[in-house]
Design an enzyme around this catalytic site. Sequence first.
Site, PDB file in Angstrom:
ATOM      1  N   LYS A 258       0.874  -1.194   0.000  1.00  0.00           N
ATOM      2  CA  LYS A 258       0.000   0.000   0.000  1.00  0.00           C
ATOM      3  C   LYS A 258       0.898   1.226   0.000  1.00  0.00           C
ATOM      4  CE  LYS A 258      -4.440   0.789   0.130  1.00  0.00           C
ATOM      5  NZ  LYS A 258      -5.554  -0.094  -0.248  1.00  0.00           N
TER       6      LYS A 258
ATOM      7  N   ASP B  32      -6.823   4.130  -4.844  1.00  0.00           N
ATOM      8  CA  ASP B  32      -7.536   3.975  -3.570  1.00  0.00           C
ATOM      9  C   ASP B  32      -8.207   5.331  -3.347  1.00  0.00           C
ATOM     10  OD1 ASP B  32      -7.575   1.874  -1.155  1.00  0.00           O
ATOM     11  OD2 ASP B  32      -7.477   3.847  -0.237  1.00  0.00           O
TER      12      ASP B  32
HETATM   13  N1  GLU Z   1      -7.223   0.058  -3.192  1.00  0.00           N
HETATM   14  C1  GLU Z   1      -7.945  -1.127  -3.529  1.00  0.00           C
HETATM   15  C2  GLU Z   1      -7.958  -2.051  -2.336  1.00  0.00           C
HETATM   16  O1  GLU Z   1      -8.042  -1.594  -1.205  1.00  0.00           O
HETATM   17  C3  GLU Z   1      -7.455  -1.758  -4.823  1.00  0.00           C
HETATM   18  C4  GLU Z   1      -6.011  -2.130  -4.835  1.00  0.00           C
HETATM   19  C5  GLU Z   1      -5.495  -2.622  -6.185  1.00  0.00           C
HETATM   20  O2  GLU Z   1      -6.266  -2.697  -7.128  1.00  0.00           O
HETATM   21  O3  GLU Z   1      -4.298  -2.946  -6.249  1.00  0.00           O
HETATM   22  O4  GLU Z   1      -7.951  -3.248  -2.421  1.00  0.00           O
END
Ligand code: GLU
Length: 445
Positions: free
Chosen positions: A124, A164
């Site tokens: 993340k 996100d």
């Molecule tokens: N931010 C999204 C999540 O919390 C998607 C992450 C992604 O597609 O890599 O899973």
Amino acid sequence: MNVANLMMNLEQRHPGEVEYLQAVKEVLISIEEVYNLHPEFEANKIAERIVEPDRIFTFKVAWVDDKGEIQVNIGYRVQFNNAIGPYKGGLRFHASVTVSTLKFLGFEQTFKNALTTLPLGGGKGGSDFNPRGKSDGEIMRFCQAFMLELWQYIGPQTDVPAGDIGVGAREIGYLYGMYRKLARENTGVLTGKSMGFGGSLIRPEATGFGAVYFVKRMLENQGISMEGKTISVSGFGNVAWGAALKAVEFGAKVVTISGPDGFIYDPEGLDAEKIEYMLDLRASNNDVVEPFAERFPSATFTKGAKPWSVKVDIAMPCAIQNELNGDDAKMLIDNGAICIAEVSNMGCTPEAIDALIEARVMYGPGKAVNAGGVATSGLEMTQNAMKLNWTAEEVDAKLHQIMMSIHDACVEYGTEAGGYINYMKGANIAGFIKVAKSMVEQGVV
Ligand code: GLU
């Protein structure tokens, strides 16, 4: 494993990292029993190793705003765990971003990604940059400055960021443009791209669609139909939008949305026009929902409150962590809600989860319910690697099948003696076992 001791050590090592400690505690309590049945986990110190990210990059992001003033933000990438695949997870641009929030999100992502059945590790990143009120040019310059630092740590086989909160197709476009210039390559290094340069159909809708597929399966598993059910949704971004679209398609009635300014209640329910209007609200970059009530006379706006006081059958928090607390949960239970499904990551506080499970209300944890977003990112990576595009129907069918398999894994690992399905426990155990076994097999690295 002794959860109390582990948590004590972690609190000493990472004081004040509230969200991170909250996420770790929830998982450790869920998996304790199963963990202790596997002596190889203890022998390999899996618990101690899995709770720490592999590494965290922190960098300064300096950029110039429209007034010519220099702004300084902090950027991060948390590479949490790559035992089963490259680090994968979104970038969050939001004023609340800290190391603690990104560590909790990276930790959650590790188990969520394991649940998707795809070979994706957990990561993340993001920044405390607040997109509210920023011009398009400012967003572009910030994204470029951010990528100027980030690009050296990521790659299509190493770490694949996505969107996100605060990062959608526009931001991914600017980030991708800078990456391709610096790396001098066109690869699937980011997901959530536009269709013109390697994006996947259904990716914008995927988190919301997947969440509704999951909820529908939860209900049907109890012999309940989704048709005619009332749903409260929080948030008004991409996730809330996708969830509303699919819920309405399945005959449910979505009666709320919300923003930082308050919530909208529309007893008539959202139709196609109102759902589309959510995108206009978002595009205005003001981060408010009040104009919805000015535009649609059937809707009312309540300032400074969340939508959980509205009587509904199903609640789907789609905004941010800890947005539904113990009192909210009690209110929903008293009002006869039958299912609370977190679409935001860690949307419910521990007190809310306890109240829901104690009342034997169906509770779907974010790492299972919202996994359709990252799963479709995984499908985007596959399409990029094969250098072709699947049709919307093909992607949607795969997404649907993945959500069903996540649901069934939760049932397998989470069904309790009396028959109640503890989806939180099921999701945590199913995700953990996969990563833990891979770590054992790969040795101490
Ligand atoms: N931010 C999204 C999540 O919390 C998607 C992450 C992604 O597609 O890599 O899973």
